[in-house]
Design a protein around this motif. Structure first.
Motif, PDB file in Angstrom:
ATOM      1  N   ARG A 150       3.267 -21.938  10.498  1.00 56.81           N
ATOM      2  CA  ARG A 150       2.061 -21.395  11.106  1.00 56.81           C
ATOM      3  C   ARG A 150       1.866 -19.938  10.674  1.00 56.81           C
ATOM      4  NH1 ARG A 150       2.178 -23.779  17.323  1.00 56.81           N
ATOM      5  NH2 ARG A 150       2.048 -25.984  16.723  1.00 56.81           N
ATOM      6  N   ALA A 151       0.641 -19.434  10.852  1.00 58.91           N
ATOM      7  CA  ALA A 151       0.295 -18.052  10.484  1.00 58.91           C
ATOM      8  C   ALA A 151       0.597 -17.785   9.011  1.00 58.91           C
ATOM      9  CB  ALA A 151       1.044 -17.054  11.376  1.00 58.91           C
ATOM     10  N   ARG A 152       0.255 -18.762   8.172  1.00 57.41           N
ATOM     11  CA  ARG A 152       0.561 -18.602   6.739  1.00 57.41           C
ATOM     12  C   ARG A 152      -0.228 -17.454   6.107  1.00 57.41           C
ATOM     13  NH1 ARG A 152       0.088 -24.768   4.835  1.00 57.41           N
ATOM     14  NH2 ARG A 152      -1.260 -24.803   6.661  1.00 57.41           N
ATOM     15  N   ARG A 153      -1.463 -17.213   6.595  1.00 48.53           N
ATOM     16  CA  ARG A 153      -2.236 -16.096   6.039  1.00 48.53           C
ATOM     17  C   ARG A 153      -1.577 -14.752   6.355  1.00 48.53           C
ATOM     18  NH1 ARG A 153      -8.692 -17.365   6.842  1.00 48.53           N
ATOM     19  NH2 ARG A 153      -8.770 -19.187   5.468  1.00 48.53           N
ATOM     20  N   ALA A 154      -1.062 -14.659   7.570  1.00 42.36           N
ATOM     21  CA  ALA A 154      -0.399 -13.404   7.950  1.00 42.36           C
ATOM     22  C   ALA A 154       0.855 -13.182   7.099  1.00 42.36           C
ATOM     23  CB  ALA A 154      -0.041 -13.430   9.429  1.00 42.36           C
ATOM     24  N   PHE A 155       1.623 -14.248   6.883  1.00 45.56           N
ATOM     25  CA  PHE A 155       2.829 -14.110   6.070  1.00 45.56           C
ATOM     26  C   PHE A 155       2.477 -13.869   4.597  1.00 45.56           C
ATOM     27  CE2 PHE A 155       4.877 -16.448   9.642  1.00 45.56           C
ATOM     28  CZ  PHE A 155       5.786 -15.448   9.978  1.00 45.56           C
ATOM     29  N   THR A 156       1.343 -14.425   4.154  1.00 44.25           N
ATOM     30  CA  THR A 156       0.897 -14.137   2.782  1.00 44.25           C
ATOM     31  C   THR A 156       0.564 -12.653   2.634  1.00 44.25           C
ATOM     32  OG1 THR A 156       0.002 -16.361   2.533  1.00 44.25           O
ATOM     33  CG2 THR A 156      -0.842 -14.675   1.042  1.00 44.25           C
ATOM     34  N   LEU A 157      -0.109 -12.103   3.649  1.00 46.30           N
ATOM     35  CA  LEU A 157      -0.442 -10.676   3.612  1.00 46.30           C
ATOM     36  C   LEU A 157       0.835  -9.822   3.610  1.00 46.30           C
ATOM     37  CD1 LEU A 157      -2.832  -8.716   3.613  1.00 46.30           C
ATOM     38  CD2 LEU A 157      -2.710  -8.693   6.110  1.00 46.30           C
ATOM     39  N   LEU A 158       1.836 -10.250   4.382  1.00 42.46           N
ATOM     40  CA  LEU A 158       3.107  -9.516   4.395  1.00 42.46           C
ATOM     41  C   LEU A 158       3.798  -9.576   3.026  1.00 42.46           C
ATOM     42  CD1 LEU A 158       4.749 -10.354   7.858  1.00 42.46           C
ATOM     43  CD2 LEU A 158       3.889  -8.154   7.046  1.00 42.46           C
ATOM     44  N   GLY A 159       3.512 -10.641   2.269  1.00 41.71           N
ATOM     45  CA  GLY A 159       4.093 -10.749   0.928  1.00 41.71           C
ATOM     46  C   GLY A 159       3.399  -9.873  -0.102  1.00 41.71           C
ATOM     47  N   VAL A 160       2.203  -9.379   0.239  1.00 43.37           N
ATOM     48  CA  VAL A 160       1.440  -8.536  -0.696  1.00 43.37           C
ATOM     49  C   VAL A 160       1.527  -7.061  -0.328  1.00 43.37           C
ATOM     50  CG1 VAL A 160      -0.840  -8.136  -1.684  1.00 43.37           C
ATOM     51  CG2 VAL A 160      -0.134 -10.447  -1.120  1.00 43.37           C
ATOM     52  N   LEU A 161       1.608  -6.775   0.976  1.00 43.65           N
ATOM     53  CA  LEU A 161       1.545  -5.383   1.438  1.00 43.65           C
ATOM     54  C   LEU A 161       2.621  -4.450   0.875  1.00 43.65           C
ATOM     55  CD1 LEU A 161       0.434  -5.525   5.184  1.00 43.65           C
ATOM     56  CD2 LEU A 161      -0.768  -4.509   3.240  1.00 43.65           C
ATOM     57  N   PRO A 162       3.813  -4.930   0.503  1.00 46.38           N
ATOM     58  CA  PRO A 162       4.772  -3.987  -0.099  1.00 46.38           C
ATOM     59  C   PRO A 162       4.234  -3.246  -1.309  1.00 46.38           C
ATOM     60  CG  PRO A 162       5.900  -5.993   0.509  1.00 46.38           C
ATOM     61  CD  PRO A 162       4.442  -6.242   0.751  1.00 46.38           C
ATOM     62  N   LEU A 163       3.187  -3.794  -1.952  1.00 41.23           N
ATOM     63  CA  LEU A 163       2.572  -3.078  -3.075  1.00 41.23           C
ATOM     64  C   LEU A 163       1.939  -1.766  -2.611  1.00 41.23           C
ATOM     65  CD1 LEU A 163       0.840  -6.002  -5.009  1.00 41.23           C
ATOM     66  CD2 LEU A 163       2.874  -4.740  -5.683  1.00 41.23           C
ATOM     67  N   ALA A 164       1.677  -1.654  -1.299  1.00 43.54           N
ATOM     68  CA  ALA A 164       1.097  -0.419  -0.768  1.00 43.54           C
ATOM     69  C   ALA A 164       2.137   0.668  -0.570  1.00 43.54           C
ATOM     70  CB  ALA A 164       0.389  -0.712   0.552  1.00 43.54           C
ATOM     71  N   VAL A 165       3.386   0.349  -0.820  1.00 42.26           N
ATOM     72  CA  VAL A 165       4.453   1.340  -0.655  1.00 42.26           C
ATOM     73  C   VAL A 165       4.981   1.701  -2.047  1.00 42.26           C
ATOM     74  CG1 VAL A 165       6.659   1.857   0.443  1.00 42.26           C
ATOM     75  CG2 VAL A 165       5.069   0.284   1.543  1.00 42.26           C
ATOM     76  N   PRO A 166       4.637   2.873  -2.587  1.00 50.54           N
ATOM     77  CA  PRO A 166       5.155   3.234  -3.919  1.00 50.54           C
ATOM     78  C   PRO A 166       6.682   3.164  -3.953  1.00 50.54           C
ATOM     79  CG  PRO A 166       3.468   4.795  -3.208  1.00 50.54           C
ATOM     80  CD  PRO A 166       3.750   3.916  -2.035  1.00 50.54           C
ATOM     81  N   GLY A 167       7.222   2.866  -5.110  1.00 51.99           N
ATOM     82  CA  GLY A 167       8.670   2.677  -5.229  1.00 51.99           C
ATOM     83  C   GLY A 167       9.468   3.860  -4.709  1.00 51.99           C
ATOM     84  N   TYR A 168       9.033   5.078  -5.037  1.00 53.70           N
ATOM     85  CA  TYR A 168       9.809   6.238  -4.591  1.00 53.70           C
ATOM     86  C   TYR A 168       9.691   6.465  -3.084  1.00 53.70           C
ATOM     87  CZ  TYR A 168       5.216   8.319  -5.639  1.00 53.70           C
ATOM     88  OH  TYR A 168       3.875   8.565  -5.725  1.00 53.70           O
ATOM     89  N   VAL A 169       8.583   5.973  -2.469  1.00 56.37           N
ATOM     90  CA  VAL A 169       8.499   6.020  -1.004  1.00 56.37           C
ATOM     91  C   VAL A 169       9.453   4.994  -0.386  1.00 56.37           C
ATOM     92  CG1 VAL A 169       6.965   5.706   0.975  1.00 56.37           C
ATOM     93  CG2 VAL A 169       6.134   6.888  -1.055  1.00 56.37           C
TER      94      VAL A 169
END
Length: 538
Positions: free
Chosen positions: A105-124
């Motif tokens: 369940r909540a597959r869209r939410a988990f999909t978003l969680l799989g993409v959001l790490p791109l919002a954190v630059p590597g050095y951050v």
């Protein structure tokens, strides 16, 4: 070709003469001149890097190339890339399977969680790991639990894996959604077990997604400077910076950059060779069906634990850490410095984004409306600048500017040009998509009404490209805003961007000082991820 030429002539169509083609090229100078500038801006500095590297005598060259340190750097870089690929696969593949093939369940939410790490630059991400652990870290302050502070290979491995696994997740998710379950059902009907079906039927069809996502991850690892420098793990990128900044041994720095370029080239060639001649499309008739979601059963709780834990580690940890240290910040002068850093970042990123958009428009137009070997070469060269590791690209511009235009070295103008050339490929993609959707007939109709080529383009086609142009400029602006190694080598004296201030504070363990810059960078990158997701939906 000769026969085709003859057939066209027989139908009464006059082929343009060489003089007419030359006249057309001169008349379309506003298309070819920017494309030629891109070629010069990317190829000439890289070529001069080679000249600079071979500037030493034979004895010195041998001592530079055959150093044991080079072998150690090669081993460190390759080992880190392989380890990050392995961990990113272990994170991305199960998550992609859960959100596409199961009744989670909540597959869209988990999909978003799989993409959001791109919002954190590597050095951050590296900053978050360093600020969380240790006796004075976030974890110890909030729970009393002290964990060792990550550093070296392990620290770089964890930070880069948590930051880059979405590149593989996105590709695997798309591939799994596109697979026709008919092959799997046929194999099951022949008595093949579920595990064997996955191994022999599903995984081979995911090969392109593995290779494209793995290539992106490997390129990020090879070009990374922020993570490996904060974790004190010496790879080629970190060694180039140390060699250039600390010892001023420019020839050895040039050789390290060439070795990194050779490693990058080998990766690109290897990926192209592995995909050569492969066909994975559906050959049967009719439409492909969506597979029936598999029931998780007793694996439901572990599945939620895995997906939720991954989201907490890759998104929750950096956000909580930044907010915690932001709350502990007592230096009110930091906010004034934040404003100055934001101004410095925008003063370079905004003109770079506009310049990249202005250069990308003719390159994309030539590639879509005038396809030929030359126009394809222009695009490939633009992508070459993007694939070149940032430190190697910046070092090539340093050498070239000091030799050819010394007055431009460490000026805002050179930094703007470097940003624009390095991120030009990000601007070409959306413009290409917009051009493919813009019908050429409208421009031809404008020409038939007597308008010149340039006026016809701006009257009929340009209004249809505005959205793609805005996305292109936004991509380059946001990428330049968080760029670190190019800024270090090419920025003017006294120039302090958000990225360099955050990196400098984090490298001295001043976590509360680094927190405001990290927060702005995360918010900025979130906008970039939102644009990426919107672009994928169009």
């Amino acid at each position: 070709m000769l026969r085709l030429y003859g057939e066209v002539q027989d139908e009464g169509v006059t082929m343009p003469t060489l003089a007419a083609r030359r006249s057309s090229l001169v008349a379309r100078w506003y298309l070819w001149l920017p494309a030629a500038l891109v070629v010069v801006g990317v190829v000439v500095p890289l070529g001069y890097l080679v000249v600079r590297a071979f500037g030493a005598d034979a004895g010195e060259l041998a001592s530079l190339v055959f150093r044991m340190r080079n072998l150690r750097l090669l081993g460190n870089t390759v080992a880190l890339a392989a380890a990050v690929l392995a961990l990113a696969t272990a994170l991305a593949l199960p998550l992609a399977w859960l959100v596409t093939r199961t009744d989670l369940r909540a597959r869209r939410a988990f999909t978003l969680l799989g993409v959001l790490p791109l919002a954190v630059p590597g050095y951050v991400m590296a900053y978050a790991l360093l600020a969380t652990a240790g006796p004075n870290g976030t974890l110890a302050s909030l729970t009393g639990l002290v964990v060792p502070r990550p550093s070296g290979f392990v620290g770089a491995w964890l930070a880069l894996s948590l930051y880059t696994f979405p590149y593989l997740f996105l590709g695997l998710r798309s591939a799994l959604l596109g697979l026709d379950p008919a092959l799997e059902e046929s194999a099951r009907s022949l008595g093949v077990g579920r595990g064997e079906v996955v191994r022999s039927v599903v995984l081979p069809q995911l090969r392109p997604a593995f290779l494209s996502g793995g290539l992106l991850i490997a390129l990020h690892v090879l070009g990374d400077f922020g993570v490996v420098s904060l974790m004190r793990f010496e790879t080629f990128s970190y060694a180039i910076y140390l060699q250039y900044a600390a010892s001023y041994d420019r020839v050895y720095a040039a050789w390290l950059a060439l070795m990194l370029l050779a490693l990058t080239g080998a990766l690109l060639l290897g990926e192209a060779r592995l995909l050569r001649g492969q066909r994975f499309h559906r050959a049967g008739q009719g439409l492909a069906r969506r597979p029936k979601p598999a029931a998780l059963g007793r694996w439901r709780i572990p599945a939620y634990g895995f997906a939720g834990g991954l989201g907490l580690a890759s998104v929750g940890l950096p956000v909580v850490t930044v907010l915690y240290w932001l709350g502990r910040s007592t230096d009110h002068g930091t906010w004034g410095d934040l404003g100055a850093a934001l101004w410095d970042s925008c003063s370079a990123s905004a003109p770079a984004a506009i310049l990249a958009g202005a250069l990308a428009l003719p390159v994309a137009y030539l590639g879509v409306r005038k396809p030929s070997g030359a126009t394809r070469a222009f695009e490939r060269i633009a992508y070459l600048g993007y694939a070149t590791p940032p430190l190697a690209f910046a070092l090539a511009l340093v050498f070239f500017s000091l030799r050819a235009v010394p007055w431009a070295y460490q000026t805002l103008g050179l930094l703007v040009v470097a940003y624009a050339l390095h991120f030009l490929a990000e601007a070409i993609g959306p413009l290409r998509s917009a051009l493919y959707q813009a019908p050429p007939q409208t421009e031809e109709a404008a020409r038939s009404l007597g308008l010149g080529p340039l006026r016809a383009f701006f009257t009929a086609t340009f209004p249809l490209l505005r959205r793609g142009l805005v996305v292109s400029v936004a991509f380059v602006f946001l990428s330049a805003l968080k760029e670190l190694p190019i800024t270090f080598l090419l920025s003017p004296l006294g120039f302090q961007s958000l990225a360099t201030r955050m990196w400098s504070a984090a490298s001295e363990s001043l976590f509360s000082v680094a927190a405001p810059y990290a927060l702005v960078l995360i918010l900025t990158s979130t906008v970039l991820v939102g644009l990426l997701l919107a672009e994928r939906k169009t």
